[in-house]
Scaffold this motif. Structure first.
Motif, PDB file in Angstrom:
ATOM      1  N   LEU A 195      40.750 -37.450 -19.135  1.00 12.40           N
ATOM      2  CA  LEU A 195      39.733 -36.439 -18.864  1.00 12.40           C
ATOM      3  C   LEU A 195      38.771 -36.319 -20.042  1.00 12.40           C
ATOM      4  N   ALA A 196      39.301 -36.252 -21.255  1.00 11.89           N
ATOM      5  CA  ALA A 196      38.450 -36.146 -22.445  1.00 11.89           C
ATOM      6  C   ALA A 196      37.538 -37.376 -22.575  1.00 11.89           C
ATOM      7  N   GLU A 197      38.070 -38.557 -22.311  1.00  8.89           N
ATOM      8  CA  GLU A 197      37.267 -39.785 -22.374  1.00  8.89           C
ATOM      9  C   GLU A 197      36.170 -39.770 -21.305  1.00  8.89           C
ATOM     10  N   TYR A 198      36.542 -39.354 -20.117  1.00 12.76           N
ATOM     11  CA  TYR A 198      35.588 -39.253 -19.006  1.00 12.76           C
ATOM     12  C   TYR A 198      34.452 -38.294 -19.370  1.00 12.76           C
ATOM     13  N   LEU A 199      34.810 -37.122 -19.886  1.00 11.06           N
ATOM     14  CA  LEU A 199      33.783 -36.142 -20.244  1.00 11.06           C
ATOM     15  C   LEU A 199      32.903 -36.644 -21.386  1.00 11.06           C
ATOM     16  N   ALA A 200      33.483 -37.315 -22.361  1.00  7.08           N
ATOM     17  CA  ALA A 200      32.684 -37.870 -23.465  1.00  7.08           C
ATOM     18  C   ALA A 200      31.657 -38.867 -22.934  1.00  7.08           C
ATOM     19  N   THR A 201      32.079 -39.718 -22.027  1.00  9.64           N
ATOM     20  CA  THR A 201      31.171 -40.715 -21.443  1.00  9.64           C
ATOM     21  C   THR A 201      30.068 -40.046 -20.632  1.00  9.64           C
ATOM     22  N   ARG A 202      30.454 -39.107 -19.802  1.00  8.70           N
ATOM     23  CA  ARG A 202      29.479 -38.426 -18.939  1.00  8.70           C
ATOM     24  C   ARG A 202      28.531 -37.540 -19.751  1.00  8.70           C
ATOM     25  N   LEU A 203      29.030 -36.898 -20.806  1.00 10.78           N
ATOM     26  CA  LEU A 203      28.160 -36.094 -21.661  1.00 10.78           C
ATOM     27  C   LEU A 203      27.134 -36.984 -22.364  1.00 10.78           C
ATOM     28  N   ALA A 204      27.563 -38.162 -22.802  1.00  8.90           N
ATOM     29  CA  ALA A 204      26.638 -39.100 -23.451  1.00  8.90           C
ATOM     30  C   ALA A 204      25.499 -39.475 -22.500  1.00  8.90           C
ATOM     31  N   GLU A 205      25.809 -39.632 -21.224  1.00  9.56           N
ATOM     32  CA  GLU A 205      24.782 -39.943 -20.220  1.00  9.56           C
ATOM     33  C   GLU A 205      23.758 -38.814 -20.118  1.00  9.56           C
ATOM     34  N   LYS A 206      24.143 -37.623 -20.493  1.00 12.65           N
ATOM     35  CA  LYS A 206      23.255 -36.459 -20.450  1.00 12.65           C
ATOM     36  C   LYS A 206      22.651 -36.157 -21.822  1.00 12.65           C
ATOM     37  N   GLY A 207      22.831 -37.081 -22.775  1.00  8.69           N
ATOM     38  CA  GLY A 207      22.236 -36.918 -24.101  1.00  8.69           C
ATOM     39  C   GLY A 207      23.016 -36.025 -25.045  1.00  8.69           C
ATOM     40  N   ILE A 208      24.279 -35.743 -24.721  1.00  5.66           N
ATOM     41  CA  ILE A 208      25.112 -34.913 -25.590  1.00  5.66           C
ATOM     42  C   ILE A 208      26.125 -35.822 -26.272  1.00  5.66           C
ATOM     43  N   GLU A 209      25.987 -35.941 -27.592  1.00 11.93           N
ATOM     44  CA  GLU A 209      26.880 -36.815 -28.366  1.00 11.93           C
ATOM     45  C   GLU A 209      28.177 -36.092 -28.709  1.00 11.93           C
ATOM     46  N   THR A 210      29.252 -36.862 -28.716  1.00 17.48           N
ATOM     47  CA  THR A 210      30.557 -36.308 -29.063  1.00 17.48           C
ATOM     48  C   THR A 210      31.147 -37.091 -30.226  1.00 17.48           C
ATOM     49  N   GLY A 211      32.140 -36.490 -30.855  1.00 17.28           N
ATOM     50  CA  GLY A 211      32.865 -37.151 -31.929  1.00 17.28           C
ATOM     51  C   GLY A 211      34.156 -37.751 -31.402  1.00 17.28           C
ATOM     52  N   GLU A 212      35.048 -38.040 -32.311  1.00 19.32           N
ATOM     53  CA  GLU A 212      36.326 -38.658 -31.963  1.00 19.32           C
ATOM     54  C   GLU A 212      37.246 -37.644 -31.269  1.00 19.32           C
ATOM     55  N   ILE A 213      37.857 -38.095 -30.195  1.00 19.46           N
ATOM     56  CA  ILE A 213      38.801 -37.260 -29.443  1.00 19.46           C
ATOM     57  C   ILE A 213      40.086 -37.138 -30.259  1.00 19.46           C
ATOM     58  N   ASN A 214      40.569 -35.904 -30.416  1.00 20.45           N
ATOM     59  CA  ASN A 214      41.773 -35.662 -31.209  1.00 20.45           C
ATOM     60  C   ASN A 214      42.848 -34.980 -30.373  1.00 20.45           C
ATOM     61  N   ALA A 215      44.105 -35.408 -30.580  1.00 25.81           N
ATOM     62  CA  ALA A 215      45.237 -34.783 -29.899  1.00 25.81           C
ATOM     63  C   ALA A 215      45.612 -33.484 -30.608  1.00 25.81           C
ATOM     64  N   GLU A 216      45.896 -32.467 -29.821  1.00 32.16           N
ATOM     65  CA  GLU A 216      46.432 -31.194 -30.301  1.00 32.16           C
ATOM     66  C   GLU A 216      47.687 -30.941 -29.486  1.00 32.16           C
ATOM     67  N   ASP A 217      48.494 -29.994 -29.869  1.00 32.14           N
ATOM     68  CA  ASP A 217      49.713 -29.767 -29.101  1.00 32.14           C
ATOM     69  C   ASP A 217      49.429 -29.239 -27.695  1.00 32.14           C
ATOM     70  N   TRP A 218      48.283 -28.605 -27.468  1.00 35.92           N
ATOM     71  CA  TRP A 218      47.913 -28.001 -26.187  1.00 35.92           C
ATOM     72  C   TRP A 218      47.046 -28.899 -25.316  1.00 35.92           C
ATOM     73  N   GLY A 219      46.555 -30.025 -25.857  1.00 28.34           N
ATOM     74  CA  GLY A 219      45.667 -30.912 -25.105  1.00 28.34           C
ATOM     75  C   GLY A 219      44.783 -31.724 -26.030  1.00 28.34           C
ATOM     76  N   TRP A 220      43.551 -31.941 -25.634  1.00 30.58           N
ATOM     77  CA  TRP A 220      42.634 -32.818 -26.365  1.00 30.58           C
ATOM     78  C   TRP A 220      41.398 -32.060 -26.818  1.00 30.58           C
ATOM     79  N   PHE A 221      40.990 -32.325 -28.049  1.00 25.17           N
ATOM     80  CA  PHE A 221      39.873 -31.669 -28.729  1.00 25.17           C
ATOM     81  C   PHE A 221      38.731 -32.671 -28.817  1.00 25.17           C
ATOM     82  N   LEU A 222      37.579 -32.334 -28.235  1.00 22.41           N
ATOM     83  CA  LEU A 222      36.427 -33.213 -28.207  1.00 22.41           C
ATOM     84  C   LEU A 222      35.275 -32.539 -28.948  1.00 22.41           C
ATOM     85  N   PRO A 223      35.043 -32.902 -30.217  1.00 18.41           N
ATOM     86  CA  PRO A 223      33.936 -32.283 -30.960  1.00 18.41           C
ATOM     87  C   PRO A 223      32.586 -32.696 -30.386  1.00 18.41           C
TER      88      PRO A 223
END
Length: 131
Positions: free
Chosen positions: A31-59
């Motif tokens: 899901l985090a990878e999908y959102l990062a890709t789709r956000l990039a298509e909309k001109g929103i850059e993301t950083g590296e996806i990080n694991a947390e104990d509750w899920g994934w953190f996408l800066p």
């Protein structure tokens, strides 16, 4: 401001051994990878996806204070997911000042709303205010 969204989809199963990086029963890297890709298509850059104990953190790359998108599978059925912004409110305190992140959060959350609404594999989308 509604800064978290719950939805259902079979599109984001866990990777093998993904749950070893998080708490048991939690996943969402696809899901985090999908959102990062789709956000990039909309001109929103993301950083590296990080694991947390509750899920994934996408800066989210932005000028000013840091914002991020947090996402992951929720307890319950295998197709239940939650995404929320960090910060969860548009106005935050930085030292002795208040910073209004409404424009940045509105852009991010608007893009997420469009992404989820346009995907036929995503259903039962419910936006909520943070608890």
């Amino acid at each position: 401001m509604k800064t978290q969204v719950r939805f259902r989809s079979k599109k984001f199963p866990p990777y093998e051994s993904e749950e070893e990086q998080l708490n048991p029963g939690i996943w969402g890297k696809r899901l985090a990878e999908y959102l990062a890709t789709r956000l990039a298509e909309k001109g929103i850059e993301t950083g590296e996806i990080n694991a947390e104990d509750w899920g994934w953190f996408l800066p989210i790359k932005t000028t000013g204070p840091a914002i991020a998108l947090c996402c992951g599978h929720q307890d319950g059925e295998d197709d239940e997911f939650l995404c929320f912004s960090e910060p969860s409110t548009p106005v935050v305190r930085k030292l002795f000042n208040k910073v209004d992140l409404t424009p940045q959060l509105s852009r991010l959350l608007g893009a997420i709303e469009q992404i989820l609404a346009s995907d036929p594999d995503v259903r039962e989308v419910v936006w909520e205010e943070p608890r």
